[in-house]
Structure formats: C-alpha cells, structure tokens
Design an enzyme around this catalytic site. Sequence first.
Site, mmCIF file in Angstrom:
data_model
loop_
_atom_site.group_PDB
_atom_site.id
_atom_site.type_symbol
_atom_site.label_atom_id
_atom_site.label_comp_id
_atom_site.label_asym_id
_atom_site.label_seq_id
_atom_site.Cartn_x
_atom_site.Cartn_y
_atom_site.Cartn_z
ATOM 1 N N LYS A 157 76.555 28.641 39.643
ATOM 2 C CA LYS A 157 76.700 29.752 38.681
ATOM 3 C C LYS A 157 76.734 29.207 37.250
ATOM 4 O O LYS A 157 76.015 29.691 36.374
ATOM 5 C CB LYS A 157 78.002 30.526 38.957
ATOM 6 N N ASN A 158 77.572 28.202 37.023
ATOM 7 C CA ASN A 158 77.752 27.759 35.643
ATOM 8 C C ASN A 158 76.581 26.936 35.123
ATOM 9 O O ASN A 158 76.490 26.667 33.924
ATOM 10 C CB ASN A 158 79.081 26.997 35.508
ATOM 11 N N CYS B 160 89.557 37.628 28.303
ATOM 12 C CA CYS B 160 89.164 37.841 29.694
ATOM 13 C C CYS B 160 90.375 37.591 30.569
ATOM 14 O O CYS B 160 91.462 37.347 30.059
ATOM 15 C CB CYS B 160 88.002 36.938 30.087
ATOM 16 N N ARG C 235 89.846 34.043 24.870
ATOM 17 C CA ARG C 235 88.756 33.053 24.980
ATOM 18 C C ARG C 235 88.128 32.900 23.604
ATOM 19 O O ARG C 235 87.119 33.536 23.291
ATOM 20 C CB ARG C 235 87.717 33.507 26.011
ATOM 21 N N ILE D 236 86.038 31.649 20.322
ATOM 22 C CA ILE D 236 84.684 31.080 20.172
ATOM 23 C C ILE D 236 84.555 30.379 18.823
ATOM 24 O O ILE D 236 83.469 30.242 18.280
ATOM 25 C CB ILE D 236 83.595 32.177 20.330
ATOM 26 N N ASP D 237 85.736 29.956 18.291
ATOM 27 C CA ASP D 237 85.735 29.322 16.969
ATOM 28 C C ASP D 237 84.834 28.088 16.908
ATOM 29 O O ASP D 237 84.182 27.820 15.892
ATOM 30 C CB ASP D 237 87.178 28.957 16.564
ATOM 31 N N LEU D 238 84.753 27.325 18.007
ATOM 32 C CA LEU D 238 83.944 26.094 17.977
ATOM 33 C C LEU D 238 82.453 26.433 17.908
ATOM 34 O O LEU D 238 81.682 25.744 17.237
ATOM 35 C CB LEU D 238 84.229 25.237 19.220
ATOM 36 N N ASP E 219 88.269 24.925 37.542
ATOM 37 C CA ASP E 219 87.737 25.943 38.451
ATOM 38 C C ASP E 219 88.111 25.672 39.915
ATOM 39 O O ASP E 219 88.004 26.566 40.756
ATOM 40 C CB ASP E 219 86.209 26.038 38.322
ATOM 41 N N ARG F 145 81.636 37.559 41.492
ATOM 42 C CA ARG F 145 81.072 36.979 40.268
ATOM 43 C C ARG F 145 80.522 35.579 40.523
ATOM 44 O O ARG F 145 79.627 35.140 39.808
ATOM 45 C CB ARG F 145 82.156 36.875 39.177
HETATM 46 N N1 EPU Z 1 87.792 26.935 23.492
HETATM 47 C C1 EPU Z 1 88.212 27.162 22.216
HETATM 48 N N2 EPU Z 1 87.267 27.528 21.275
HETATM 49 C C2 EPU Z 1 85.969 27.651 21.581
HETATM 50 C C3 EPU Z 1 85.526 27.398 22.900
HETATM 51 C C4 EPU Z 1 86.468 27.034 23.861
HETATM 52 O O1 EPU Z 1 89.384 27.079 21.911
HETATM 53 O O2 EPU Z 1 85.172 27.972 20.675
HETATM 54 C C5 EPU Z 1 88.784 26.586 24.528
HETATM 55 C C6 EPU Z 1 88.844 27.671 25.603
HETATM 56 O O3 EPU Z 1 89.681 28.738 25.235
HETATM 57 C C7 EPU Z 1 89.377 26.908 26.794
HETATM 58 C C8 EPU Z 1 88.765 25.511 26.601
HETATM 59 O O4 EPU Z 1 88.379 25.425 25.228
HETATM 60 O O5 EPU Z 1 90.764 26.822 26.730
HETATM 61 C C9 EPU Z 1 87.564 25.242 27.488
HETATM 62 O O6 EPU Z 1 86.548 26.171 27.215
HETATM 63 P P1 EPU Z 1 84.998 25.859 27.404
HETATM 64 O O7 EPU Z 1 84.276 26.364 26.224
HETATM 65 O O8 EPU Z 1 84.817 24.422 27.793
HETATM 66 O O9 EPU Z 1 84.682 26.747 28.675
HETATM 67 P P2 EPU Z 1 83.601 27.894 28.804
HETATM 68 O O10 EPU Z 1 82.293 27.399 28.353
HETATM 69 O O11 EPU Z 1 84.130 29.141 28.255
HETATM 70 C C10 EPU Z 1 82.921 27.044 31.208
HETATM 71 C C11 EPU Z 1 82.798 27.688 32.554
HETATM 72 C C12 EPU Z 1 84.176 28.005 33.099
HETATM 73 C C13 EPU Z 1 84.951 26.698 33.198
HETATM 74 C C14 EPU Z 1 85.010 26.025 31.818
HETATM 75 C C15 EPU Z 1 85.697 24.688 31.834
HETATM 76 C C16 EPU Z 1 80.680 28.798 32.418
HETATM 77 C C17 EPU Z 1 79.933 30.071 32.390
HETATM 78 N N3 EPU Z 1 82.007 28.899 32.447
HETATM 79 O O12 EPU Z 1 83.571 28.027 30.393
HETATM 80 O O13 EPU Z 1 83.989 28.550 34.405
HETATM 81 O O14 EPU Z 1 86.254 26.957 33.650
HETATM 82 O O15 EPU Z 1 83.679 25.846 31.313
HETATM 83 O O16 EPU Z 1 85.073 23.828 32.705
HETATM 84 O O17 EPU Z 1 80.100 27.732 32.438
HETATM 85 C C18 EPU Z 1 84.544 29.784 36.303
HETATM 86 O O18 EPU Z 1 83.430 29.491 36.776
HETATM 87 O O19 EPU Z 1 85.448 30.323 37.015
HETATM 88 C C19 EPU Z 1 84.829 29.507 34.907
HETATM 89 C C20 EPU Z 1 85.809 30.096 34.226
#
Ligand code: EPU
Length: 416
Positions: A22-23, A116, A121, A123-125, A305, A397
């Site tokens: 999925k990811n 969520c 969640r 998205i600042d980065l 996960d 999902r």
């Molecule tokens: N974060 C920030 N700011 C940002 C982006 C992330 O503070 O701009 C924080 C998040 O809040 C979180 C951490 O950084 O605490 C990790 O977030 P990341 O961006 O790495 O995760 P993601 O891209 O939102 C993906 C997977 C998740 C998985 C995480 C970590 C997808 C679609 N989702 O999420 O998958 O847990 O990486 O490995 O790829 C799942 O499949 O159940 C799932 C949640």
Amino acid sequence: MSKIIIEGGRKLEGAVRVHGSKNAVLPILAATVLNGGKNVIYDCPKLKDVYASLEILKCLGCNVSWEGNTLIVDSQTISTHYIPENLMREMRSSIIFLGAIIARCRNAIISYPGGCELGPRPIDLHIKAFKQLGIKIDESHGYISCKVDNIECDSIHLDFPSVGATENIMLACVLSNGITTISNAAKEPEIVDLQDYLNKMGAKICGAGTSVITIEGVKSLKDVCHTVIPDRIVAASYLAATAITGGTVTVENIMPLHMQPIISVFKDCGLDITEDKTSITLDAKKQIHQIDFLRTLPHPGFPTDAQAPIMAVLSIADGTSIIAENMFENRFKHVAELARMGADIKIDGRIAIVRGVKRLSGAKVTATDLRGAAGLIIAGLNAEGETEVDGLCHLDRGYENFEGNLQSIGAKIIRR
Ligand code: EPU
C-alpha cells in the site's frame, strides 16, 4: 456494518502470499500524473486507500482501468490541478499528490488534509521544502494553493526523515531544470520503489534507500510498467498471526532485506525463522519470549506500522515487554480493546508496558485505525471463545482479503 468473527485457538499452518505494498503504490499512483502517458502497475492491491487515490486521479482527468490486479492509468488527459475536500478527506496521505500536480501543471490546489486517527498529521516539512523550491504557497480557507514557474533546484535538509515529505520532494523535482538533493531523507523501501518507478519513466534519481537522494530534473517522461514491491507490513501481520497461534506458516512474496527489522524482533521472541529468496517460514512452536525494549523508529528501525500486530503477540509472552511508540502520538488506541480481551497493558505517554498473560479471551472489540484492526484480529486468533471485531473500514484501507487468507491457513474466521 460488517464484522469479523473469530473462533480463536487454531494453529495456522501452510503458506500465504503477500500482496503489493500500500505505502509503495500510493506515491506511485501520485507519480502517474507526471508522464502524461500510460502507467501499467502490476500487483496493485485492491484496497480502500488505492480506490481513494483512483477517485483523485479520475477527478484530475485520468483514465483508470483494472485487468485483475494490474492497474492501468492514462494521465494524458489531465484537465484540472484541483482536488476537492471530499476526496482529500478520504485519505490523509493524498498530500503526496501535491508534488506531482505541481510538477505537471505548475499549479495545484488541494484541500488541507487535517488530522487523522493517528493524531495531528502536520505537513510543515512538505511546505518548508516546497517554499525552498521556489513554490509560492497560500494556505487559507482550508486549502493549500501552490504556484511555480520553474522549480528552483536546491539542497533540502529534512529536520526529520519524513516518508511523505521525501516522496513529495522527489515528485515535485522530477521535471525540473537542475539538480536537487534531499539530505536526512527517509530510507524506507517504499522510497526506493518510488525511485525505481520514476526512473523507469525516464527520471534521473539516485540515492533512495540512503539518507541522501539526488534528483536531476528531466524535460519529459515516458510510459512505464512496474511491479509494486510486496507489503512488508502485511507480511509482518501474517508472521504475527502465525506466532500468536503457535503455528508454522510460510509467508510468500516478500523481500527478506525489507523484513530484517521485523525478523529480528520475532527472533528476539525466541521463534524460529527460515529465510528464502522470496519467502520466510516462521515456526512458532516455542513459548513467545518477552522483549525488554522495542522502539518504533524510521527505517531500518522497527516500523510503527507493525507495532499493533507485535503488541498482540507480546500480550501472551512469558514476561513483561516495553514498547515505545516514537512515530505517532496516538497509536495505542488498540490497547483499550486488547484489555477487553484480557491483555495486561499499561500506557504512559508513548510507552506501553505489556505483561504477558497465558491466553486472551474472546470479546467484542472495535478497531479505530488500520494497524490496530490487524492487531485485534491477530489477538482474536489466540483468544479463547469468540472475538467480534468491528470497524472494518479501517482494515480495508490496507489489507486485501485478510480474513480469506487467514482462513486459507487454518483460521476460523468469517466476515458477516
Ligand atoms: N511529520 C511532521 N511534519 C511533516 C511530516 C511528518 O511533523 O511535515 C511527523 C508526523 O506527524 C509523524 C512523523 O513525522 O509523527 C512521521 O511521518 P512521515 O511523514 O514519515 O509519515 P507519512 O508519510 O505520513 C508514512 C506511511 C505511514 C507510516 C509512516 C511512517 C504512507 C502512505 N504512510 O506516513 O503508514 O506509518 O510513513 O513509516 O506511506 C500505515 O500504513 O498504517 C501508515 C500510517
């Protein structure tokens, strides 16, 4: 609303095949926007999140069709750069469409993804990196509007190795006029799969899987065919299901290298694992040992996960295990439901103290997130009597035919 009903206590035996990740496929679906051509994706899992992405692609003007588990997306006919709120709300990770739409259309308007079930969640980065690339961003009235004439290629350092931000930057920079580097990039296998997909399209990206990724912009991209990597978290879930029932199962279609952080934890639990080129066999005849301290971390650490599935397993270990959830602040919601099944787990902030009990007992439980749903079903496979799991919209999902596959290796489980 359907439920899963499990009669626990049956040892799982046999072999089960893992579907595409999925990811990995979600950012690949966003990438289909880029080439203005044909995208053929093999082993695409039929999941709710995939269907949500396809609705976005259709809304953008793409043609989408299935042949079995092969998905064909034609992005030649894209007619808008706007994703409305109802589609964005379906799936928080649709933020990864932003980079691809900007790259293709130079404009993008999407609804703000919001929080969520795992907590806020941010998205600042993503936003900080986009600004560094010269993208003008307006965030107002719940929408993010982006505009750019030419991406200003740069060296971008991520304060945290965010998976989504790394993917978004890669997507945004593919069609640029220079070289961008991402340092402290996420190293997850799904990032490597995205790089492979984009390179098959004609992109020039290297370094995925390490902390520095280099993207050399290209002028145009071509049609692409690609097989999605196997889902390491689904594989981990079948291993956990085997472990908790004391069974012996071969999990097929896996990449052993992707599984190492997970395999090492099952080995710490004292279980026997045999690795082959594309499969793993777990023999769980021995008592499960407790684990002193398990931390969820970015890859190659133990994946967040897989935390809920492994917690279910540790709930019947021979002692006390400590789990630290470092990735998401709200990822222990399954604990209260596991407690209904007789698990002895205490939470303090991001720490869970799991005291092993002899056996769980069947109960009515409700899943509130994807991996929690898998964890509860895995717990039900051990529990004495009947377990009824509600909240299957979350399970769907990320797991295709989870109950059917568990049934095929001996579980007494049905959906009704
Ligand atoms: N974060 C920030 N700011 C940002 C982006 C992330 O503070 O701009 C924080 C998040 O809040 C979180 C951490 O950084 O605490 C990790 O977030 P990341 O961006 O790495 O995760 P993601 O891209 O939102 C993906 C997977 C998740 C998985 C995480 C970590 C997808 C679609 N989702 O999420 O998958 O847990 O990486 O490995 O790829 C799942 O499949 O159940 C799932 C949640």
